[in-house]
Scaffold this motif. Structure first.
Motif, PDB file in Angstrom:
ATOM      1  N   GLN A 264       0.800  -1.224   0.000  1.00 30.59           N
ATOM      2  CA  GLN A 264       0.000   0.000   0.000  1.00 30.59           C
ATOM      3  C   GLN A 264       0.833   1.276   0.000  1.00 30.59           C
ATOM      4  N   ILE A 265       2.117   1.172   0.241  1.00 34.01           N
ATOM      5  CA  ILE A 265       2.936   2.386   0.209  1.00 34.01           C
ATOM      6  C   ILE A 265       3.248   2.823  -1.225  1.00 34.01           C
ATOM      7  N   VAL A 266       2.886   1.980  -2.204  1.00 34.25           N
ATOM      8  CA  VAL A 266       3.157   2.295  -3.608  1.00 34.25           C
ATOM      9  C   VAL A 266       1.833   2.520  -4.339  1.00 34.25           C
ATOM     10  N   THR A 267       1.733   3.635  -5.034  1.00 35.62           N
ATOM     11  CA  THR A 267       0.557   3.909  -5.862  1.00 35.62           C
ATOM     12  C   THR A 267       1.016   4.253  -7.281  1.00 35.62           C
ATOM     13  N   THR A 268       0.167   3.920  -8.256  1.00 37.78           N
ATOM     14  CA  THR A 268       0.500   4.190  -9.653  1.00 37.78           C
ATOM     15  C   THR A 268      -0.708   4.757 -10.378  1.00 37.78           C
ATOM     16  N   THR A 269      -0.444   5.631 -11.318  1.00 40.10           N
ATOM     17  CA  THR A 269      -1.472   6.156 -12.211  1.00 40.10           C
ATOM     18  C   THR A 269      -0.907   6.160 -13.634  1.00 40.10           C
ATOM     19  N   ALA A 270      -1.783   6.209 -14.615  1.00 36.26           N
ATOM     20  CA  ALA A 270      -1.357   6.176 -16.016  1.00 36.26           C
ATOM     21  C   ALA A 270      -1.932   7.364 -16.774  1.00 36.26           C
ATOM     22  N   VAL A 271      -1.136   7.934 -17.669  1.00 38.57           N
ATOM     23  CA  VAL A 271      -1.567   9.039 -18.524  1.00 38.57           C
ATOM     24  C   VAL A 271      -1.277   8.644 -19.968  1.00 38.57           C
ATOM     25  N   ALA A 272      -2.304   8.651 -20.806  1.00 37.20           N
ATOM     26  CA  ALA A 272      -2.156   8.238 -22.201  1.00 37.20           C
ATOM     27  C   ALA A 272      -1.475   9.318 -23.027  1.00 37.20           C
ATOM     28  N   HIS A 273      -0.648   8.895 -23.967  1.00 32.32           N
ATOM     29  CA  HIS A 273      -0.031   9.797 -24.934  1.00 32.32           C
ATOM     30  C   HIS A 273      -0.895   9.869 -26.191  1.00 32.32           C
ATOM     31  N   PRO A 274      -0.796  10.950 -26.961  1.00 25.25           N
ATOM     32  CA  PRO A 274      -1.448  10.982 -28.278  1.00 25.25           C
ATOM     33  C   PRO A 274      -0.920   9.851 -29.158  1.00 25.25           C
ATOM     34  N   ILE A 275      -1.734   9.390 -30.097  1.00 33.36           N
ATOM     35  CA  ILE A 275      -1.312   8.283 -30.953  1.00 33.36           C
ATOM     36  C   ILE A 275      -0.172   8.681 -31.880  1.00 33.36           C
ATOM     37  N   THR A 276       0.144   9.970 -31.964  1.00 34.82           N
ATOM     38  CA  THR A 276       1.254  10.441 -32.797  1.00 34.82           C
ATOM     39  C   THR A 276       2.560  10.537 -32.013  1.00 34.82           C
ATOM     40  N   ASP A 277       2.590  10.021 -30.786  1.00 33.25           N
ATOM     41  CA  ASP A 277       3.819   9.981 -29.987  1.00 33.25           C
ATOM     42  C   ASP A 277       4.480   8.612 -30.085  1.00 33.25           C
ATOM     43  N   LYS A 278       5.735   8.529 -29.646  1.00 30.02           N
ATOM     44  CA  LYS A 278       6.431   7.249 -29.578  1.00 30.02           C
ATOM     45  C   LYS A 278       5.924   6.413 -28.413  1.00 30.02           C
ATOM     46  N   GLU A 279       5.586   7.072 -27.297  1.00 33.89           N
ATOM     47  CA  GLU A 279       5.160   6.366 -26.096  1.00 33.89           C
ATOM     48  C   GLU A 279       3.665   6.097 -26.118  1.00 33.89           C
ATOM     49  N   LEU A 280       3.269   5.001 -25.440  1.00 31.15           N
ATOM     50  CA  LEU A 280       1.845   4.731 -25.237  1.00 31.15           C
ATOM     51  C   LEU A 280       1.327   5.464 -24.011  1.00 31.15           C
ATOM     52  N   HIS A 281       1.959   5.223 -22.853  1.00 33.75           N
ATOM     53  CA  HIS A 281       1.520   5.814 -21.590  1.00 33.75           C
ATOM     54  C   HIS A 281       2.711   6.262 -20.757  1.00 33.75           C
ATOM     55  N   ASP A 282       2.469   7.265 -19.931  1.00 33.94           N
ATOM     56  CA  ASP A 282       3.334   7.562 -18.791  1.00 33.94           C
ATOM     57  C   ASP A 282       2.767   6.815 -17.596  1.00 33.94           C
ATOM     58  N   ILE A 283       3.603   6.064 -16.903  1.00 36.28           N
ATOM     59  CA  ILE A 283       3.202   5.393 -15.669  1.00 36.28           C
ATOM     60  C   ILE A 283       3.841   6.166 -14.524  1.00 36.28           C
ATOM     61  N   ASN A 284       3.011   6.859 -13.749  1.00 40.26           N
ATOM     62  CA  ASN A 284       3.501   7.668 -12.633  1.00 40.26           C
ATOM     63  C   ASN A 284       3.470   6.843 -11.352  1.00 40.26           C
ATOM     64  N   VAL A 285       4.606   6.738 -10.709  1.00 39.39           N
ATOM     65  CA  VAL A 285       4.762   5.915  -9.519  1.00 39.39           C
ATOM     66  C   VAL A 285       5.069   6.818  -8.322  1.00 39.39           C
ATOM     67  N   ALA A 286       4.361   6.595  -7.224  1.00 33.58           N
ATOM     68  CA  ALA A 286       4.615   7.325  -5.985  1.00 33.58           C
ATOM     69  C   ALA A 286       4.860   6.320  -4.868  1.00 33.58           C
ATOM     70  N   VAL A 287       5.999   6.457  -4.184  1.00 32.69           N
ATOM     71  CA  VAL A 287       6.367   5.544  -3.098  1.00 32.69           C
ATOM     72  C   VAL A 287       6.476   6.356  -1.815  1.00 32.69           C
ATOM     73  N   ASN A 288       5.637   6.025  -0.836  1.00 36.42           N
ATOM     74  CA  ASN A 288       5.662   6.700   0.457  1.00 36.42           C
ATOM     75  C   ASN A 288       6.716   6.047   1.333  1.00 36.42           C
ATOM     76  N   THR A 289       7.837   6.721   1.519  1.00 39.53           N
ATOM     77  CA  THR A 289       8.952   6.144   2.283  1.00 39.53           C
ATOM     78  C   THR A 289       9.010   6.672   3.716  1.00 39.53           C
ATOM     79  N   LYS A 290       7.938   7.295   4.168  1.00 37.73           N
ATOM     80  CA  LYS A 290       7.942   7.911   5.491  1.00 37.73           C
ATOM     81  C   LYS A 290       8.250   6.915   6.596  1.00 37.73           C
ATOM     82  N   SER A 291       7.717   5.712   6.501  1.00 35.59           N
ATOM     83  CA  SER A 291       7.895   4.718   7.570  1.00 35.59           C
ATOM     84  C   SER A 291       8.906   3.635   7.215  1.00 35.59           C
ATOM     85  N   VAL A 292       9.626   3.834   6.135  1.00 37.04           N
ATOM     86  CA  VAL A 292      10.549   2.795   5.677  1.00 37.04           C
ATOM     87  C   VAL A 292      11.844   2.790   6.459  1.00 37.04           C
TER      88      VAL A 292
END
Length: 310
Positions: A264-292
């Motif tokens: 649960q300390i890791v969350t991810t979201t996805a953002v689609a790129h236009p079809i005219t880009d090289k990439e399909l999606h950006d995968i944004n990763v957030a890691v809560n290291t407060k208690s690590v």
């Protein structure tokens, strides 16, 4: 023909990742399903399987189903958004929803050359909310309109296609949310997706990715990218040639589902790129290291792609 492939994460994964996380990836194709995994991220994939034929980009698609939100409590504006993707270009049009049957939608804007597509309303009715995924039932009813869409472009040949969706928003009120209806794809061309795949890397097929983070007592953010591949090589939608046209065609039918992480300390979201880009999606990763603290952590996050065979 139905066929499946299995992918197993490499045996050389760092020892701190438990063996149970080195799961087998199954990929079955009619439509093609791809699962990507990352340790701290994983990707998965599914597909259905490019037939080339030279056809004129000039067709009437009859019975195109458009689902949208009709406002309940305030005046609502409904725009119809269409895209025409050909080997030579990608063009966009916006129309106003016509109020009566057998009327053409009023063109608001068109980015392409030549004549914009013509959208003719044939019928409409209220339908079950299940056909309008994600709609706010307190604000909108689910409406089903059937259109004939006539596309007339230069003879650019296959692969080409159109996509259409409706966008509903309040005409004057500022406290009411908007709703984007599901997208519809139409074409007279066929592009089998059997040779297409999705990868974490643009240079090689990679269904698993290890992301290492250094705890800082707060939230550590990182952005990864996914790429459409064809025959294990990058499928670059920014190239306006026959291969690039196939990449854009398949990308319009690519659906990503973020399956979540097992920590649960890791969350991810996805953002689609236009079809005219090289990439399909950006995968944004957030890691809560407060208690690590200074310890080590591990997590597996999974993502599933489905490539729709049109």
């Amino acid at each position: 023909m139905r066929w499946c492939r299995r992918f197993r994460p490499p045996a050389s994964l760092p020892a701190r990742f438990p063996r149970r996380q080195r799961s087998i990836l199954s990929i079955c194709k009619m439509n093609k399903k791809i699962v990507l995994a990352a340790l701290l991220l994983s990707l998965g994939f599914s597909s259905g399987g490019m037939a080339q034929s030279k056809q004129k980009v000039g067709n009437t698609f009859q019975g195109v189903n458009i689902y949208y939100g009709a406002g309940k409590m305030a005046a609502t504006t409904v725009d119809i958004n269409t895209m025409v993707a050909t080997p030579k270009g990608v063009y966009y049009g916006v129309y106003s929803m016509p109020p009566k049957k057998n009327q053409n939608a009023t063109l608001k804007s068109w980015s392409g050359p030549g004549t914009a597509p013509v959208l003719t309303l044939r019928s409409f009715q209220n339908v079950d909310y299940s056909l309008c995924p994600g709609i706010d039932r307190s604000l909108y009813s689910c409406r089903h309109n059937i259109f004939d869409i006539t596309v007339s472009q230069d003879n650019d040949g296959c692969p080409w296609l159109t996509t259409t969706y409706a966008y509903s928003y309040p005409t004057t009120a500022t406290n009411i949310g908007s709703y984007r209806g599901p997208m519809v794809r139409d074409s007279r061309c066929s592009v089998p997706v059997a040779t297409y795949d999705v990868s974490w890397s643009p240079s090689a097929m990679q269904h698993e990715k290890v992301l290492k983070v250094v705890p800082n007592g707060g939230t550590v953010n990182a952005t990864l990218h996914t790429y459409l591949m064809e025959s294990s090589m990058l499928c670059d939608g920014s190239k306006f040639d026959e291969r690039g046209a196939g990449c854009r065609y398949v990308a319009t039918g690519t659906t990503l589902t973020v399956l979540g992480c097992d920590n649960q300390i890791v969350t991810t979201t996805a953002v689609a790129h236009p079809i005219t880009d090289k990439e399909l999606h950006d995968i944004n990763v957030a890691v809560n290291t407060k208690s690590v603290g200074s310890g080590t952590i591990s997590a597996t996050c999974n993502f599933q792609y489905i490539l729709e065979q049109l």
